[in-house]
Enzyme design. Sequence first.
Site: not given
Length: 255
Positions: A166, A81, A86, A140, A92, A78, A144
């Site tokens: 990661h 989230r 990106l 997977h 941008v 969770q 991160h």
Amino acid sequence: MQPDSLERLLLLPNFSKLCNSHSRSSITWLPHTVNSLSESKYEKHRQTYGQLIPVDPVHGPIVLGPLAAVFYRTPAVQRLRHLHQLGASHYVFSGARHDRLAHSVGVAYLAWQLGNNLRLRGARICFWDLELLEVAGLLHDLGHGAFSHVFEHLFLKEIDILNWHHQHMSLKLLDHCVLQHNILLDYDSTCKIKDMISGAVVDSSKTHWSGWTAKDQWQLQIVANVTNGIDVDKLDYLMRDALSVGVCGVDRTVI
């Protein structure tokens, strides 16, 4: 800051209430029971005990199987989230605000769909391994950090932490989820998921499970294809990122 303290930072604290239902009795199907189901009963069990994602902008309604649904509700999953897929690109491209969780659910969906479609065309894979493949897709990117790849390739280098990836953290967090929330997952299944996440090569010293054969190699190329890079991870983020930034994407009907 040491790598072990970074591992603790990646875990979301004070979120235990979300997982109160994750006892060992929360998973009622095991490898032998799943594999003994008929085609229709297998589909019914997934629909009945799975997790419905009502609206996905790329794939439409998604149902995660019961095993993936248990992992989906854990704090470690969770927390995705709150991670932008990106990084800082939304400064941008104003629409690039989608998160890692949406991408991970999309990869899980494509992994199961591709695996099942290949099974229906004669590929050797059982129902339980389809569930593991789905979990591998969901987890997977579990490792991160903040701002996704920026954390790994820029921030950590600035503080002289170089030997960190990661993907390796994803495998550690898989173990953490299983132990912390008493998820009833046997050792072999855990090892299979790790190999599916890392895209291990059969007959190499890097596989976690020793039971793979050359005929099983394709199962390890669906989520992470180290051979040619064509996998469901890339298919999902090409479609999802393209949709968010307003450029042409990939036709998902190729799956």
